[in-house]
Scaffold this active site. Structure first.
Site, mmCIF file in Angstrom:
data_model
loop_
_atom_site.group_PDB
_atom_site.id
_atom_site.type_symbol
_atom_site.label_atom_id
_atom_site.label_comp_id
_atom_site.label_asym_id
_atom_site.label_seq_id
_atom_site.Cartn_x
_atom_site.Cartn_y
_atom_site.Cartn_z
ATOM 1 N N GLU A 97 42.721 51.844 33.409
ATOM 2 C CA GLU A 97 43.590 52.328 34.368
ATOM 3 C C GLU A 97 44.379 53.435 33.849
ATOM 4 O O GLU A 97 44.857 54.458 34.499
ATOM 5 C CB GLU A 97 44.556 51.223 34.944
ATOM 6 C CG GLU A 97 44.969 51.812 36.181
ATOM 7 C CD GLU A 97 46.074 50.592 36.840
ATOM 8 O OE1 GLU A 97 45.609 50.112 37.995
ATOM 9 O OE2 GLU A 97 47.068 50.288 36.436
ATOM 10 N N HIS A 129 27.435 33.071 22.188
ATOM 11 C CA HIS A 129 26.531 32.179 22.811
ATOM 12 C C HIS A 129 26.199 32.825 24.230
ATOM 13 O O HIS A 129 25.574 32.116 24.924
ATOM 14 C CB HIS A 129 26.830 30.696 23.048
ATOM 15 C CG HIS A 129 26.867 30.069 21.633
ATOM 16 N ND1 HIS A 129 25.942 29.445 20.661
ATOM 17 C CD2 HIS A 129 28.054 30.057 20.742
ATOM 18 C CE1 HIS A 129 26.309 28.813 19.734
ATOM 19 N NE2 HIS A 129 27.746 29.154 19.433
ATOM 20 N N LYS A 182 42.242 52.168 48.972
ATOM 21 C CA LYS A 182 43.368 51.343 49.877
ATOM 22 C C LYS A 182 43.622 51.968 51.200
ATOM 23 O O LYS A 182 43.805 51.461 52.108
ATOM 24 C CB LYS A 182 44.930 51.324 49.009
ATOM 25 C CG LYS A 182 44.502 50.302 47.845
ATOM 26 C CD LYS A 182 46.191 49.890 47.378
ATOM 27 C CE LYS A 182 46.510 51.209 46.543
ATOM 28 N NZ LYS A 182 48.020 50.713 45.948
#
Length: 545
Positions: free
Chosen positions: A351, A382, A510
């Protein structure tokens, strides 16, 4: 811009000279490499010897930093100059943990005085919860803390409370709600008792859609069970700057803790956003967290580049991103308590520096922030370490581990720590075809079969990594570790000539969500939707008729 700096062509030439050199050769020729490329700041240390660089590389990188006036820009940040140019704001998260007495004046505000006033209120409030003096509406002590926030109002507090669980109050259970999905808040509400729960609503404007939606759901649930809205005053507090909205919600203004525009969300865990941290850990441990960060601040501000931890990590990152063309960076903590650290750093790094426009408004012709990702190292071995070892991508790694053994777990830490060292060595050293073939033949495999199989067991090595070691997972060490990454991000932003302290990239989605939400709720919007978006809106509405 980076590509216009006088040291840039020197680094390009140097890269061409050493890009094929294997780190194995540097280690074999220089017995002091490990000790020379090692820096310690009290109980935090960095081994950066397993990187594809030599003394010339470092010399040129330090010259690059000087070309960018890095030292002067560090001072500008600490002094409160408005280095967040697009929002015309100072950047003073460092003031939140400052132990200096020299006041910082910002637009006629005494910054340290304001910060310490809020800290004093936080300490008094957290003491009242921890001691049992602050009671719920049925006079029960508080047993559960629900922090409702998102992004910087969630990730930092979640990460620190998880990392420092051993220091938490034994009576208190911490819950963090960020997702507007609905599942998360409902799952938390199922586990708690309204009479003994404290909700912390963290939103600077008190208008963040996700946070307010979750907070209103919690409020409705609480009022239905407590039977009276007046009880909200004992069970809800706010971290915000919007007094009017907080009061409309039903929260007493005395239970509102403020913070300031000079603190960005992803840098805010040191502020009132860290109220949940202080309640859980107590003021003594919160102070230690601040002190550890302050120690790193002073180191960053005063240490020469050659031994400056954030400067070294920042410049080494630039070396891989802009010369080796690395697109990705892995955070691999080898400690269960640090399991949320990678996603905290994801926000901090991406950000801040995920940008392509320079401070002058020009499109940048080079890469900036890489994709930052990670998981607990032992689990990652793994899962995706296969790609790191034998894949086609060059992905630098930060290994993070502690020296301190966990109590009542004999033998566990030795296994864990041996894997940290083994993985870092394997990434550096690799395994040649001849070595792989010899191993297979020694196990009795047929020669022709061994020759074929050996190709698949080659590790090219020369994969770079840093090893960050903490003596133990403690409040002061976590404070120093977080501040180290904050300043590393700052260094890279300076080199790339970008503003690391705005986040316009979160806004467009937004804005576009507003008319879409109107449509989903059955209202007509005047907005234009592309055919794909319109089709999916109709699909949703038809399903939910």
């Amino acid at each position: 811009m980076l590509t216009q700096l006088k040291t840039y062509p020197k680094l390009l030439k140097h890269y061409e000279e050493i890009k094929e050199v294997h780190m194995r050769d540097w280690f074999s020729k220089d017995k002091e490499r490990a000790s020379r490329y090692f820096v310690q700041l009290e109980s935090l240390s960095l081994d950066y010897s397993k990187n594809r660089l030599n003394d010339t590389t470092l010399k040129l990188l330090f010259e690059l930093a000087k070309d960018c006036s890095l030292k002067e820009k560090i001072e500008a940040m600490f002094k409160g100059e408005k280095i967040n140019t697009t929002e015309k704001r100072a950047v003073l998260h460092t003031a939140l943990r400052s132990l200096n007495d020299a006041e910082i004046l910002l637009d006629n505000m005494e910054v340290l005085k304001s910060v310490r006033s809020v800290l004093k209120r936080m300490r008094a409030f957290s003491d009242s919860v921890r001691s049992g003096k602050r009671l719920g509406y049925t006079n029960q002590v508080i047993t559960d803390i629900v922090n409702i926030g998102i992004g910087g109002s969630d990730l930092g507090a979640l990460m620190v409370c998880t990392a420092l669980k051993r220091y938490g109050h034994p009576r208190l259970k911490m819950h963090f709600v960020s997702n507007v999905d609905g599942t998360q808040i409902l799952d938390v509400l199922e586990k708690i008792n309204p009479a003994s729960t404290l909700f912390i609503v963290a939103s600077k404007t008190f208008s963040t859609q996700e946070t307010l939606t979750n907070a209103l759901t919690a409020r409705k649930w609480f009022v239905e069970r407590s039977g009276d809205e007046k009880h909200i005053a004992k069970h809800f507090v706010a971290v915000s700057t919007n007094k009017e909205a907080v009061q409309q919600f039903g929260i007493d203004e005395h239970n509102m803790f403020e913070f300031w525009d000079f603190v960005g969300g992803r840098y805010s865990l040191w502020s009132a956003i860290g109220l949940s941290i202080m309640i859980y850990l107590g003021k003594k441990n919160f102070n230690a967290l601040l002190k550890g960060a302050y120690l790193m601040d002073e180191h960053f501000r005063n240490a020469p580049f050659e031994s400056n931890l954030p400067v070294l990590m920042g410049l080494i990152g630039v070396w891989y991103i802009n010369f080796f063309q690395s697109k990705s960076h892995l955070i691999a903590p080898y400690d269960q308590y640090l399991r949320h650290f990678p996603k905290f750093i994801q926000q901090l790094d991406m950000e801040s520096n995920g940008k392509r426009i320079s401070k002058k408004g020009e499109i940048i012709p080079y890469d900036t922030c890489p994709v930052v990702w990670g998981d607990m190292g032992i689990n990652a071995q793994h899962a995706f370490f296969q790609l790191l070892h034998q894949g086609t991508h060059l992905i630098p790694i930060d290994f993070i581990a502690s020296l301190d053994k966990k109590p009542n777990a004999k033998g566990h830490h030795e296994i864990l720590f041996s894997n940290v060292l083994a993985q870092a060595q394997a990434f550096m050293k690799g395994k040649s075809y001849e070595e792989a073939l010899g191993e297979l033949l020694s196990k009795g495999l047929d020669k022709d079969e061994a020759k074929d199989l050996a190709h698949h067991r080659v590790f090219f090595g020369n994969r770079p990594s840093n090893i960050l070691l903490l003596e133990k997972i403690s409040p002061s060490n976590i404070g120093a570790l977080v501040a180290l990454y904050e300043h590393k991000v700052f260094v890279q932003g300076v080199i790339w000539d970008i503003n690391s302290f705005d986040q316009w990239g979160v806004e467009l989605g937004k804005e576009l969500a507003v008319p879409i939400l109107q449509e989903l709720e059955g209202h007509k919007s005047n907005a234009y939707f592309d055919s794909s978006t319109r089709h999916l809106i109709e699909l949703y509405k038809n399903y939910n008729q």
